[in-house]
Write a protein that holds these residues in place. Structure first.
Motif, mmCIF file in Angstrom:
data_model
loop_
_atom_site.group_PDB
_atom_site.id
_atom_site.type_symbol
_atom_site.label_atom_id
_atom_site.label_comp_id
_atom_site.label_asym_id
_atom_site.label_seq_id
_atom_site.Cartn_x
_atom_site.Cartn_y
_atom_site.Cartn_z
ATOM 1 N N ARG A 50 -41.845 17.531 48.597
ATOM 2 C CA ARG A 50 -40.385 17.524 48.564
ATOM 3 C C ARG A 50 -39.838 16.649 49.698
ATOM 4 O O ARG A 50 -38.851 15.930 49.524
ATOM 5 N N ALA A 51 -40.479 16.724 50.858
ATOM 6 C CA ALA A 51 -40.032 15.900 51.988
ATOM 7 C C ALA A 51 -40.219 14.417 51.697
ATOM 8 O O ALA A 51 -39.404 13.570 52.112
ATOM 9 N N MET A 52 -41.293 14.060 50.978
ATOM 10 C CA MET A 52 -41.546 12.663 50.648
ATOM 11 C C MET A 52 -40.457 12.073 49.756
ATOM 12 O O MET A 52 -40.241 10.856 49.736
ATOM 13 N N ARG A 53 -39.752 12.924 49.016
ATOM 14 C CA ARG A 53 -38.758 12.448 48.051
ATOM 15 C C ARG A 53 -37.338 12.481 48.597
ATOM 16 O O ARG A 53 -36.371 12.332 47.844
ATOM 17 N N ASN B 55 -32.255 15.713 57.399
ATOM 18 C CA ASN B 55 -31.585 14.555 57.989
ATOM 19 C C ASN B 55 -32.552 13.734 58.829
ATOM 20 O O ASN B 55 -32.570 12.498 58.782
ATOM 21 N N GLU B 56 -33.375 14.456 59.625
ATOM 22 C CA GLU B 56 -34.351 13.754 60.469
ATOM 23 C C GLU B 56 -35.308 12.929 59.617
ATOM 24 O O GLU B 56 -35.617 11.766 59.931
ATOM 25 N N ILE B 57 -35.793 13.535 58.511
ATOM 26 C CA ILE B 57 -36.741 12.834 57.643
ATOM 27 C C ILE B 57 -36.066 11.611 57.017
ATOM 28 O O ILE B 57 -36.664 10.528 56.886
ATOM 29 N N GLY B 58 -34.772 11.781 56.636
ATOM 30 C CA GLY B 58 -34.059 10.632 56.068
ATOM 31 C C GLY B 58 -33.933 9.500 57.055
ATOM 32 O O GLY B 58 -34.101 8.315 56.694
ATOM 33 N N ILE B 59 -33.635 9.826 58.304
ATOM 34 C CA ILE B 59 -33.526 8.792 59.333
ATOM 35 C C ILE B 59 -34.871 8.114 59.546
ATOM 36 O O ILE B 59 -34.959 6.880 59.673
ATOM 37 N N ARG B 60 -35.956 8.914 59.592
ATOM 38 C CA ARG B 60 -37.290 8.331 59.761
ATOM 39 C C ARG B 60 -37.607 7.343 58.631
ATOM 40 O O ARG B 60 -38.151 6.258 58.860
ATOM 41 N N MET B 61 -37.285 7.737 57.409
ATOM 42 C CA MET B 61 -37.585 6.869 56.275
ATOM 43 C C MET B 61 -36.695 5.636 56.303
ATOM 44 O O MET B 61 -37.113 4.536 55.904
ATOM 45 N N LEU C 1 -35.724 4.154 58.925
ATOM 46 C CA LEU C 1 -36.266 3.305 59.985
ATOM 47 C C LEU C 1 -37.649 2.762 59.656
ATOM 48 O O LEU C 1 -38.279 2.118 60.505
ATOM 49 N N GLY C 2 -38.184 3.082 58.457
ATOM 50 C CA GLY C 2 -39.445 2.467 58.033
ATOM 51 C C GLY C 2 -40.599 3.409 57.788
ATOM 52 O O GLY C 2 -41.698 2.954 57.418
ATOM 53 N N ALA C 3 -40.412 4.709 57.987
ATOM 54 C CA ALA C 3 -41.514 5.648 57.715
ATOM 55 C C ALA C 3 -41.803 5.679 56.214
ATOM 56 O O ALA C 3 -40.881 5.722 55.381
ATOM 57 N N THR C 4 -43.068 5.651 55.855
ATOM 58 C CA THR C 4 -43.470 5.666 54.450
ATOM 59 C C THR C 4 -43.702 7.091 53.985
ATOM 60 O O THR C 4 -43.930 8.005 54.798
ATOM 61 N N PRO C 5 -43.660 7.331 52.657
ATOM 62 C CA PRO C 5 -43.934 8.687 52.149
ATOM 63 C C PRO C 5 -45.267 9.266 52.612
ATOM 64 O O PRO C 5 -45.332 10.448 52.974
ATOM 65 N N PRO C 6 -46.374 8.491 52.617
ATOM 66 C CA PRO C 6 -47.622 9.070 53.146
ATOM 67 C C PRO C 6 -47.488 9.527 54.592
ATOM 68 O O PRO C 6 -48.096 10.523 54.988
ATOM 69 N N HIS C 7 -46.689 8.786 55.397
ATOM 70 C CA HIS C 7 -46.507 9.197 56.790
ATOM 71 C C HIS C 7 -45.769 10.533 56.859
ATOM 72 O O HIS C 7 -46.110 11.417 57.651
ATOM 73 N N ILE C 8 -44.737 10.677 56.023
ATOM 74 C CA ILE C 8 -44.001 11.944 55.976
ATOM 75 C C ILE C 8 -44.920 13.065 55.501
ATOM 76 O O ILE C 8 -44.879 14.195 56.016
ATOM 77 N N LEU C 9 -45.768 12.764 54.515
ATOM 78 C CA LEU C 9 -46.709 13.767 54.014
ATOM 79 C C LEU C 9 -47.622 14.248 55.126
ATOM 80 O O LEU C 9 -47.841 15.457 55.296
ATOM 81 N N ARG C 10 -48.167 13.305 55.897
ATOM 82 C CA ARG C 10 -49.065 13.690 56.986
ATOM 83 C C ARG C 10 -48.326 14.491 58.050
ATOM 84 O O ARG C 10 -48.879 15.434 58.635
#
Length: 807
Positions: A794-797, A713-719, A721-730
């Motif tokens: 998996r988090a990026m998707r 859920n947190e990752i979905g909210i971040r994305m 709000l504008g977080a990109t997949p590379p940011h989630i990857l890092r």
């Protein structure tokens, strides 16, 4: 009992409902339990199990000691004196320091066998009873030469077909007729090298030769006598013998040690302790992995446990239920681990060094089964207790809302701590394995002083009754070399009395002409008897002077060739060519260095003892000026020399049909055998380190994957709000790498601690080798990155809409 059965049935149903979890947990535990059980089998057979002798705790090993060391032999007349003065031992016996190769005939096909000499009471001292016939009697050692023999159990079965009527029959050993009076029930350690035993004839043959130090002693202490008391009594006896025979015995004595310590060896015990530490650490990693699995599984059972607690289940009852499930996993891991251990024991017997004591006695027995049961119970405490305690703390309201953030945070902290511990232990094991592998790599690349490629070696034992003079021995070997040199593909043929790196040694005492020596003072060096072709066959370089030739016979002046170590030690600032050394004339008890030998050549050093030991001073004397009947034939060919053995046997048969070559092997295999123990340690520790790395990677993957699932859920909210997949990857990779870096820092400290323990087992490598530590850290971080990548992908998707709708 009813409650226990209920818990067992419930635990079984829960595990059957989660077959993937159960399989992974059981296999993980089985790996740790199986490895520990296999290594315990080795420890049990080699170290823990008593020697197969009567009263093994009373048995001691005796060697001669003098100014140059305490591993010398004992002379027969010295032994007779010590036996007569004995106050400490129930039995005091001796046997020949090295076995001899003899030709056995008179019953079946002729065969080369190993033989040895022993005092009449050796088997009585050890408590070894014959399977058939009798042991030696005191009268057997009073004859002018041996007339009876006792057969080893292995030879009796292989050569004589377990014939029970062999007692009383005659055999021929090197043209000497012997009557078989006994057959050993087994061939235990210290007796296993000899296949035929003969009584040592003291009074007639060796009664006055106090310079022939070729025996080792075996004593059985009287009840209550300590090693220290025995040593003190022997020292007192040595002073009496010294005063009586000052010319030959000044400074000489006996050194007493536990027979078990001598047979097993401190090096072997050290290596086994190291391997035991490695598999113990592997088990800790396996338990940490399963603990993480249980913690993750426990989070999924929060509602179930909360309802049970609300219905009246006590915390103790929940802990009992969780530990019951852990016990079932441990039992499953123990059963599968036992199968892995049985396979591992078979593999250890196959790849273990041939000189590992009691190698054939390693097997799974009652003690090993008890160890497996005990270690299975221990794993329950190691991996099951913390998850059980954690699960029992469930809060009803939080569990029903599935929002117990404190629960998740606490579980995350414990899981991360377990992963950090896994990474730290893995790094320590990898560092130890890396150091051992680097040490082994440098060891096998040590220059032995000869070129082993395409060289075949085989044992030749000429019967002393037929070839009783240096002239006869030299004539036979010269004919053999000439005929063997004509075989297709053969480039050079030679012979030597002590083959390098084959655990064959023969030293000689001497004086250097022109130097002053006191009573019982002398020099000492290796003394190899060789044929002229030996240096060419082994490609040992000539540095100065000349090599030996067939003209250096019994009628020519005595000559010798020495190596660089000899020249450096005894003639540090002089040219050794032309110098003369004086060998001792062994005439009765009189010690006189009168046999002058001229040094005519200087050759390169050859490593005789082991590749990790500096070369010892060595001299080479021509076989025509010595009386050596046992030689190692060495043949250099242009291709793989294995197929040459049968042709060499044909050449030998053309000269003497009764002779045979034994133990043919390449010099490359001799070198490989000489480094078998460090190879064994490096291989096992390396395997365990790789397994530990794999388990740590799996554990890290599980923690990161669980973290991603909890943070969906947190990752979905971040994305959203504008977080990109590379940011989630890092972000995800950064969390995993943070654990890896903390674990690596702890692991470096552990590696340095283990390194100090490893130092005695390393060759030309420091335990704090920076290159190894850096390489291991890079490898570990690379594996960590790979383990974190799949959860990160998996988090990026994560679909933000799905995550927000769930929220």
């Amino acid at each position: 009992m009813a409650t226990l059965l209920q818990d067992l049935r419930y635990a079984l149903r829960m595990l059957v409902k989660s077959p993937g979890f159960a399989a992974v947990a059981i296999l993980t535990l089985a790996l740790g339990i199986g490895a520990n059980t296999a290594i315990f089998s080795v420890l049990d057979a080699v170290v823990l199990r008593p020697l197969p002798f009567a009263s093994p705790q009373q048995l001691v090993h005796l060697t001669g000691k003098f100014a140059l060391g305490d591993t010398a032999g004992i002379s027969p007349p010295d032994y007779v004196d010590y036996r007569a003065a004995n106050r400490t031992f129930e039995q005091l016996a001796v046997l020949n320091y090295e076995t001899s190769i003899s030709n056995l005939s008179g019953h079946g096909k002729p065969e080369q066998v190993s033989s040895s000499l022993a005092s009449w009471n050796l088997f009585d001292a050890l408590g070894v009873k014959p399977l058939l016939g009798r042991s030696f009697l005191p009268a057997d050692e009073q004859t002018s030469q041996s007339q009876v023999a006792i057969l080893g159990n292995g030879l009796w079965r292989s050569h004589f077909g377990s014939d029970p009527s062999i007692i009383g029959k005659q055999i021929v050993l090197d043209d000497q007729t012997l009557t078989v009076v006994g057959v050993l029930a087994s061939d235990p350690a210290i007796l296993s090298k000899a296949q035929v035993w003969m009584p040592l004839s003291f009074l007639s043959r060796y009664g006055k030769v106090r310079l022939a130090h070729f025996l080792v002693g075996v004593g059985k202490l009287k009840p209550g006598v300590t090693l220290e008391q025995a040593q003190a009594d022997l020292d007192d006896d040595a002073q009496v013998i010294d005063a009586k025979f000052p010319e030959t015995n000044k400074g000489w004595g006996l050194k007493v040690r536990s027979l078990a310590d001598v047979l097993i060896g401190s090096d072997v015990q050290g290596q086994l302790r190291l391997i035991s530490i490695a598999v113990g650490l592997l088990l800790l990693i396996a338990c940490a992995n399963v603990a993480n699995l249980l913690l993750s599984r426990g989070e999924g059972r929060q509602r179930e446990l909360a309802i049970r607690k609300a219905l009246g289940a006590s915390r103790r009852r929940i802990i009992q239920q969780m530990l019951t499930e852990s016990m079932m996993l441990a039992c499953g891991g123990g059963v599968v681990g036992l199968l892995i251990a049985a396979w591992g024991v078979a593999a250890l017997r196959a790849v273990g060094p041939a000189d590992l004591p009691r190698l054939n006695e390693i097997h799974v027995n009652g003690a090993v089964l008890a160890f497996t049961a005990g270690i299975s119970i221990l794993t329950v405490i190691l991996f099951g207790l913390a998850p059980a305690l954690r699960s029992s703390q469930v809060h009803f309201a939080d569990a029903l809302k599935q929002a117990g953030r404190g629960v998740v945070r606490s579980r995350k902290t414990l899981g991360n701590s377990l992963v950090i511990g896994q990474i730290a232990i893995s790094l320590g094991l990898l560092a130890g394995g890396g150091l051992l592998l680097q040490s082994f790599w440098r060891l096998i690349h040590v220059n032995p002083g000869f070129q082993p490629l395409n060289v075949l070696a085989a044992k030749l034992a000429l019967p002393s009754h037929t070839y009783d003079t240096p002239a006869k021995i030299a004539a036979f070997l010269q004919q053999f070399e000439e005929r063997a040199s004509g075989l297709p593909g053969v480039q050079a043929v030679g012979a030597v009395s002590e083959l390098p790196l084959a655990n064959e040694m023969g030293d000689e005492i001497f004086h250097i002409e022109g130097r002053v020596y006191g009573a019982s003072q002398f020099e000492d060096a290796e003394n190899s008897k060789v044929t002229p072709g030996y240096f060419q066959a082994m490609r040992i370089p000539l540095l100065a002077g000349r090599l030996l030739s067939w003209r250096d016979n019994a009628n020519a002046p005595l000559v010798a060739v020495v190596d660089q170590a000899f020249a450096k030690h005894y003639f540090p600032k002089e040219n050794p060519i032309g110098k003369r050394i004086l060998f001792a004339a062994r005439n009765g008890g009189s010690l006189a260095f009168t046999q002058a030998t001229t040094i005519v050549g200087l050759v390169g050093n050859v490593t005789h003892d082991s590749l990790n030991a500096p070369p010892r001073p060595d001299m080479y004397v021509p076989v025509g000026q010595s009386n050596e009947n046992e030689m190692e034939i060495v043949v250099r060919t242009g291709v793989n020399p294995v197929g040459t053995a049968s042709a060499l046997q044909d050449v030998l048969a053309s000269l003497d049909k009764g002779e045979a070559l034994s133990n043919p092997r390449t010099m490359q295999s001799v070198i490989a055998s000489s480094v078998s123990e460090p190879r064994f340690s490096a291989l096992l520790v390396g395997i365990f380190a790789v397994l530990a790395l794999g388990l740590a990677a799996v554990g890290l993957y599980g923690v990161i994957a669980y973290s991603v699932s909890q943070r969906t859920n947190e990752i979905g909210i971040r994305m959203a709000l504008g977080a990109t997949p590379p940011h989630i990857l890092r972000m995800v990779l950064g969390g995993g790498m943070k654990l890896a870096l903390i674990g690596s820092a702890v692991g470096v400290v552990l590696a340095l601690s283990l390194g100090r323990y490893l130092q005695s087992l390393l060759f030309d490598v420091r335990a704090t080798d920076a290159l190894t530590l850096v390489g291991v850290c890079v490898l570990l971080l690379g594996v960590t990155l790979a383990a974190c990548y799949i959860p990160a992908r998996r988090a990026m998707r994560v679909d933000p809409m799905v995550a927000l709708r769930y929220e």
